[in-house]
Write an enzyme that holds these catalytic residues in place. Structure first.
Site, PDB file in Angstrom:
ATOM      1  N   CYS A   2     -41.849 -22.132   3.964  1.00  0.00           N
ATOM      2  CA  CYS A   2     -42.044 -20.880   4.683  1.00  0.00           C
ATOM      3  C   CYS A   2     -40.694 -20.178   4.732  1.00  0.00           C
ATOM      4  O   CYS A   2     -39.657 -20.787   4.491  1.00  0.00           O
ATOM      5  CB  CYS A   2     -42.515 -21.138   6.104  1.00  0.00           C
ATOM      6  SG  CYS A   2     -44.031 -22.097   6.184  1.00  0.00           S
ATOM      7  N   ARG A  27     -41.102 -17.693  -0.738  1.00  0.00           N
ATOM      8  CA  ARG A  27     -41.175 -19.001  -0.082  1.00  0.00           C
ATOM      9  C   ARG A  27     -42.570 -19.326   0.443  1.00  0.00           C
ATOM     10  O   ARG A  27     -42.821 -20.429   0.918  1.00  0.00           O
ATOM     11  CB  ARG A  27     -40.181 -19.049   1.086  1.00  0.00           C
ATOM     12  CG  ARG A  27     -38.748 -18.891   0.663  1.00  0.00           C
ATOM     13  CD  ARG A  27     -37.836 -18.861   1.860  1.00  0.00           C
ATOM     14  NE  ARG A  27     -37.710 -20.177   2.461  1.00  0.00           N
ATOM     15  CZ  ARG A  27     -36.821 -21.084   2.126  1.00  0.00           C
ATOM     16  NH1 ARG A  27     -35.953 -20.821   1.179  1.00  0.00           N
ATOM     17  NH2 ARG A  27     -36.776 -22.245   2.720  1.00  0.00           N
ATOM     18  N   TRP A  74     -46.294 -20.576   4.124  1.00  0.00           N
ATOM     19  CA  TRP A  74     -46.989 -21.392   3.128  1.00  0.00           C
ATOM     20  C   TRP A  74     -47.675 -22.479   3.948  1.00  0.00           C
ATOM     21  O   TRP A  74     -47.006 -23.332   4.543  1.00  0.00           O
ATOM     22  CB  TRP A  74     -45.984 -21.985   2.147  1.00  0.00           C
ATOM     23  CG  TRP A  74     -46.623 -22.673   0.983  1.00  0.00           C
ATOM     24  CD1 TRP A  74     -47.149 -22.074  -0.125  1.00  0.00           C
ATOM     25  CD2 TRP A  74     -46.788 -24.084   0.798  1.00  0.00           C
ATOM     26  NE1 TRP A  74     -47.638 -23.030  -0.987  1.00  0.00           N
ATOM     27  CE2 TRP A  74     -47.429 -24.268  -0.455  1.00  0.00           C
ATOM     28  CE3 TRP A  74     -46.467 -25.207   1.545  1.00  0.00           C
ATOM     29  CZ2 TRP A  74     -47.748 -25.527  -0.949  1.00  0.00           C
ATOM     30  CZ3 TRP A  74     -46.784 -26.457   1.051  1.00  0.00           C
ATOM     31  CH2 TRP A  74     -47.422 -26.614  -0.194  1.00  0.00           C
ATOM     32  N   ASN A  98     -39.956 -23.293   9.918  1.00  0.00           N
ATOM     33  CA  ASN A  98     -40.105 -23.677   8.513  1.00  0.00           C
ATOM     34  C   ASN A  98     -39.950 -25.188   8.454  1.00  0.00           C
ATOM     35  O   ASN A  98     -38.977 -25.724   8.974  1.00  0.00           O
ATOM     36  CB  ASN A  98     -39.011 -22.996   7.676  1.00  0.00           C
ATOM     37  CG  ASN A  98     -38.944 -23.563   6.274  1.00  0.00           C
ATOM     38  OD1 ASN A  98     -39.960 -23.959   5.694  1.00  0.00           O
ATOM     39  ND2 ASN A  98     -37.742 -23.611   5.716  1.00  0.00           N
ATOM     40  N   GLY A  99     -40.912 -25.873   7.829  1.00  0.00           N
ATOM     41  CA  GLY A  99     -40.816 -27.335   7.734  1.00  0.00           C
ATOM     42  C   GLY A  99     -42.005 -27.983   8.410  1.00  0.00           C
ATOM     43  O   GLY A  99     -43.040 -27.337   8.631  1.00  0.00           O
ATOM     44  N   GLU A 479     -43.858 -28.305 -20.237  1.00  0.00           N
ATOM     45  CA  GLU A 479     -43.374 -27.141 -19.492  1.00  0.00           C
ATOM     46  C   GLU A 479     -44.211 -25.903 -19.839  1.00  0.00           C
ATOM     47  O   GLU A 479     -44.556 -25.108 -18.962  1.00  0.00           O
ATOM     48  CB  GLU A 479     -41.883 -26.926 -19.797  1.00  0.00           C
ATOM     49  CG  GLU A 479     -41.275 -25.614 -19.337  1.00  0.00           C
ATOM     50  CD  GLU A 479     -41.338 -25.368 -17.832  1.00  0.00           C
ATOM     51  OE1 GLU A 479     -41.735 -26.274 -17.081  1.00  0.00           O
ATOM     52  OE2 GLU A 479     -41.014 -24.238 -17.419  1.00  0.00           O
ATOM     53  N   LYS A 483     -46.295 -23.739 -17.118  1.00  0.00           N
ATOM     54  CA  LYS A 483     -46.108 -22.283 -16.927  1.00  0.00           C
ATOM     55  C   LYS A 483     -47.458 -21.572 -16.990  1.00  0.00           C
ATOM     56  O   LYS A 483     -47.760 -20.722 -16.171  1.00  0.00           O
ATOM     57  CB  LYS A 483     -45.226 -21.743 -18.025  1.00  0.00           C
ATOM     58  CG  LYS A 483     -43.851 -21.316 -17.937  1.00  0.00           C
ATOM     59  CD  LYS A 483     -42.969 -21.177 -16.808  1.00  0.00           C
ATOM     60  CE  LYS A 483     -43.071 -22.068 -15.642  1.00  0.00           C
ATOM     61  NZ  LYS A 483     -41.913 -22.820 -15.311  1.00  0.00           N
ATOM     62  N   GLU A 486     -49.768 -22.417 -13.886  1.00  0.00           N
ATOM     63  CA  GLU A 486     -49.414 -21.919 -12.555  1.00  0.00           C
ATOM     64  C   GLU A 486     -49.564 -20.417 -12.413  1.00  0.00           C
ATOM     65  O   GLU A 486     -49.847 -19.935 -11.327  1.00  0.00           O
ATOM     66  CB  GLU A 486     -48.021 -22.395 -12.121  1.00  0.00           C
ATOM     67  CG  GLU A 486     -46.886 -21.875 -12.934  1.00  0.00           C
ATOM     68  CD  GLU A 486     -45.553 -22.433 -12.470  1.00  0.00           C
ATOM     69  OE1 GLU A 486     -45.406 -22.778 -11.299  1.00  0.00           O
ATOM     70  OE2 GLU A 486     -44.629 -22.514 -13.312  1.00  0.00           O
ATOM     71  N   HIS A 502     -54.997 -40.098 -30.067  1.00  0.00           N
ATOM     72  CA  HIS A 502     -55.413 -41.204 -29.192  1.00  0.00           C
ATOM     73  C   HIS A 502     -56.294 -40.722 -28.037  1.00  0.00           C
ATOM     74  O   HIS A 502     -56.444 -41.416 -27.049  1.00  0.00           O
ATOM     75  CB  HIS A 502     -54.187 -41.946 -28.663  1.00  0.00           C
ATOM     76  CG  HIS A 502     -53.358 -42.528 -29.754  1.00  0.00           C
ATOM     77  ND1 HIS A 502     -53.764 -43.622 -30.486  1.00  0.00           N
ATOM     78  CD2 HIS A 502     -52.171 -42.150 -30.285  1.00  0.00           C
ATOM     79  CE1 HIS A 502     -52.848 -43.895 -31.413  1.00  0.00           C
ATOM     80  NE2 HIS A 502     -51.883 -43.007 -31.300  1.00  0.00           N
ATOM     81  N   LYS A 602     -41.970 -21.270  -3.648  1.00  0.00           N
ATOM     82  CA  LYS A 602     -40.796 -21.468  -4.497  1.00  0.00           C
ATOM     83  C   LYS A 602     -40.025 -22.739  -4.161  1.00  0.00           C
ATOM     84  O   LYS A 602     -39.645 -23.489  -5.040  1.00  0.00           O
ATOM     85  CB  LYS A 602     -39.893 -20.241  -4.372  1.00  0.00           C
ATOM     86  CG  LYS A 602     -38.709 -20.239  -5.288  1.00  0.00           C
ATOM     87  CD  LYS A 602     -39.084 -19.761  -6.665  1.00  0.00           C
ATOM     88  CE  LYS A 602     -37.926 -19.843  -7.632  1.00  0.00           C
ATOM     89  NZ  LYS A 602     -38.400 -20.029  -9.014  1.00  0.00           N
TER      90      LYS A 602
HETATM   91  C1  F6R Z   1     -42.578 -24.364 -11.850  1.00  0.00           C
HETATM   92  C2  F6R Z   1     -41.705 -24.506 -10.711  1.00  0.00           C
HETATM   93  C3  F6R Z   1     -41.737 -25.782  -9.942  1.00  0.00           C
HETATM   94  C4  F6R Z   1     -40.310 -26.203  -9.563  1.00  0.00           C
HETATM   95  C5  F6R Z   1     -40.345 -27.450  -8.656  1.00  0.00           C
HETATM   96  C6  F6R Z   1     -38.953 -27.933  -8.316  1.00  0.00           C
HETATM   97  O1  F6R Z   1     -42.403 -23.136 -12.499  1.00  0.00           O
HETATM   98  O2  F6R Z   1     -40.969 -23.614 -10.374  1.00  0.00           O
HETATM   99  O3  F6R Z   1     -42.388 -26.778 -10.648  1.00  0.00           O
HETATM  100  O4  F6R Z   1     -39.596 -26.470 -10.734  1.00  0.00           O
HETATM  101  O5  F6R Z   1     -41.032 -27.139  -7.482  1.00  0.00           O
HETATM  102  O6  F6R Z   1     -38.223 -26.960  -7.624  1.00  0.00           O
HETATM  103  P1  F6R Z   1     -36.654 -27.058  -7.507  1.00  0.00           P
HETATM  104  O7  F6R Z   1     -36.098 -26.884  -8.879  1.00  0.00           O
HETATM  105  O8  F6R Z   1     -36.267 -25.956  -6.578  1.00  0.00           O
HETATM  106  O9  F6R Z   1     -36.332 -28.417  -6.962  1.00  0.00           O
END
Ligand code: F6R
Length: 607
Positions: A2, A27, A74, A98-99, A479, A483, A486, A502, A602
């Site tokens: 948050c 966030r 969030w 937050n938390g 990756e 991408k 998400e 397999h 994020k």
């Molecule tokens: C995907 C993405 C997440 C972050 C993950 C780790 O696009 O952004 O998978 O990579 O939540 O976040 P950090 O790097 O901040 O520890």
């Protein structure tokens, strides 16, 4: 997770708080709210969903006051409804949080016995009710807040205001970050200094366990033992326009296009200005002395670590244990004394990665971190930190942070290889030179955007997409799939190309596009053979390779993207771009919320 913001001063705070929340929306964006104090007591506005809903509500029903707190959520405890939106409040106190409060149920049960009635399903409301309970029993607001804090378990940061006091914000930090802004005739709090960029560049950060009292002209900070302390105030280099979208439609697109520049900054910071060699003066780990490197991270940062495993093992002959942070923490791994821990994180706050770092330190591992946000908790706690120079990354899907992590890991590998004597001087020079080519090659690759956008029009209707690659292109396939998932909500999976036969090959038909990442490396023939296996079963392949690879593989591909030629060592950095652009354009065509995809946030500061 948050985002919280607060301001106390002489001006009306609602517009400042809304602006701050706008900068913190990355966030969390399940709901938003603001509370202020006036002579009439606490007043608040809250709205479910994105911040725009709150803005619209406040346009019709403004919130006066020169002191206030705001929140963008969030959801963890309780659904994303208006009722569960922060600030939570009683007639005496309003709180943003937050938390997570781990013992909230126990406290809620205890308060319920005192006939306290709860309005929401959140853990936060116990803070409000506990402070109120202590005030009702004769404590001052500050005493009540301190006593409440002492009873809370978990990782959190808080902003608290009180009816009847238009010149006091209490703030606390235990585990999740909190920045304090020193303005002219005003003081501010925020989960991230980004939120305060238009208001002040004079920032200090609370340390873990700190409790702070802010008035318009003063701040008093107390550490967890109750002693009065000073925290250094620094001039932040974040400027208000660093956080704008500029000419771009989305932050994600802007951040994709910033990569040549931020990669240049990151690589330059890792090279000696005179000799041009990899240069890591702050690195406290002696790579010659360790027998194994453990790498943990989450999500995209984990895939960066997965690429690095190939590099460290092949070039520096350093065995790597790689794990997702939330797994490694609980795996009860045997402790090896000659091991070191590397954590990778954009935010430096991801709770699982942070706890993995703490556990490694407890086990006596020397530790280092690759982090994008200076002043983050991991940056402070790791023995050594190398900072990526991606700048603020606002789009929830990580792009430039990922490639700057890769560049840093590549440089670290060369540094380790040199110390371990596993690389010749000529090879070291050659690989360093290749690393320096990255910004120019990225600029070239970005010119392929039009073609990629066209291919996206063919792929955006798919329900499932497979990404395949070998070697370092295997983590890049993972990756790519992440991408796409998400931001477009299309189901996608990344596989090692050789593993497809397999199992996943059963999925292949003309409706499941296959993205094949195939730079011409030692495994190109094998990767192209895997492409033929897909084509033979009616599968449609998007081949991503350079002119050499495309010439050889094009006839079996439905689409091809011809990348600039590059050395295989740096291919992961370059091949990140087409997979980012493809995911982006598919998501735009699908009409999803690219910068704030559903259910995500994020910085994930919960387990
Ligand atoms: C995907 C993405 C997440 C972050 C993950 C780790 O696009 O952004 O998978 O990579 O939540 O976040 P950090 O790097 O901040 O520890």
């Amino acid at each position: 997770m948050c985002g919280i913001v607060g301001a106390v001063g002489k001006a009306e705070v609602s517009p400042l708080l809304l602006e701050g929340l706008n900068r913190l929306a990355y966030r969390g964006y399940d709901s938003a709210g603001i509370a202020t104090i006036t002579q009439n007591g606490i007043d608040r506005r809250r709205a479910e969903g994105k911040l725009q809903n709150l803005v619209a509500k406040m346009a019709n029903d403004p919130l006066p006051g020169t002191i206030g707190i705001g929140h963008t959520r969030w959801a963890t405890h309780g659904g994303p409804t208006e009722n569960n939106a922060h600030p939570h409040a009683s007639d005496k106190v309003a709180v943003v949080h937050n938390g997570i409060i781990e013992n909230y149920q126990e406290l809620r049960d205890e308060l319920s016995k005192h006939q306290v009635r709860f309005e929401s399903e959140t853990d936060t409301e116990v803070i409000v009710q506990l402070i109120t309970h202590y005030i009702n029993h004769g404590m001052t607001p500050i005493e009540a807040s301190r006593k409440t804090l002492a009873r809370l378990h978990g990782a959190f940061s808080l902003g608290i205001i009180f009816a009847g006091d238009e010149n006091l914000i209490c703030a606390a930090r235990r585990g999740t970050p909190l920045a304090i802004g020193h303005g002219k005739d005003a003081m501010y709090i925020a989960s991230d200094a980004l939120a305060l960029a238009p208001l002040t560049n004079q920032i200090c950060y609370l340390s873990d366990g700190d409790f702070a009292l802010l008035t318009a002209h003063k701040i008093e900070i107390y550490d967890d033992s109750g002693a009065r302390v000073e925290r250094p105030v620094r001039t932040s280099s974040l400027s208000a326009d660093m956080i704008g979208k500029g000419e771009y439609r989305h932050f994600m697109l802007k951040e994709i296009h910033e990569q040549p520049e931020v990669l240049g900054d990151t690589i330059n910071a890792l090279m000696h200005p005179a000799s041009g060699e990899v240069y890591l003066p702050e690195m406290t780990i002696d790579f010659a002395k360790i027998n194994r490197l453990t790498i943990t991270a989450c999500g995209t940062a984990y895939y960066a670590g997965m690429v690095a495993k190939y590099w460290f093992e092949q070039i520096a002959k350093l065995p790597v244990e790689l794990d997702i942070a939330s797994e490694w923490r609980y795996r009860d791994v045997p402790v090896e004394t000659s091991n070191a821990m590397l954590v990778i994180s954009q935010s430096g706050e991801t709770l699982d990665t942070l706890e993995a770092l703490r556990l490694a330190k407890k086990n006596g591992y020397p530790s280092f971190a690759i982090i994008n946000v200076p002043e983050s908790t991991m940056a402070r706690e790791a023995d050594a930190t190398v900072f990526t120079k991606a700048g603020p990354e606002i789009g929830v899907a990580s792009t430039k942070a990922f490639t700057t992590q890769l560049a840093t890991l590549a440089a670290l590998t060369l540094h380790a290889a040199k110390l371990r004597g596993t690389i010749t001087a000529d090879n070291l020079r050659a690989l360093t030179a290749h690393l320096r080519e990255i910004p120019a090659l990225m600029a070239e690759a970005l010119r392929l955007e039009k073609e990629i956008k066209l291919i996206a029009t063919d792929i955006h209707t798919a329900r499932d997409v497979l990404y395949l690659g070998r070697g370092t292109m295997f983590p890049m396939a993972m990756e790519g799939a992440l991408k796409l998932k998400e931001i477009s909500y299309i189901h996608a999976e990344g596989y090692a190309a050789g593993e497809m036969k397999h199992g996943p090959i059963a999925l292949i038909d003309e409706d499941v596009p296959v993205i094949l990442l195939a730079p011409p490396d030692a495994l190109l023939d094998k990767t192209l053979a895997n492409m033929q296996e897909v084509a033979a079963r009616g599968g449609k392949v998007l081949l991503i390779s350079d002119s050499k690879g495309c010439t050889r593989g094009k006839r079996n591909a439905a689409w091809a993207i011809e990348m600039p030629a590059c050395d295989p060592f740096i291919a992961p950095l370059l091949y990140a771009l087409p997979i980012q652009l493809l995911a982006y354009h598919i998501a735009v065509l699908k009409g999803t919320d690219v910068d704030q995809p559903r259910n995500l946030a994020k910085a994930v500061t919960v387990e």
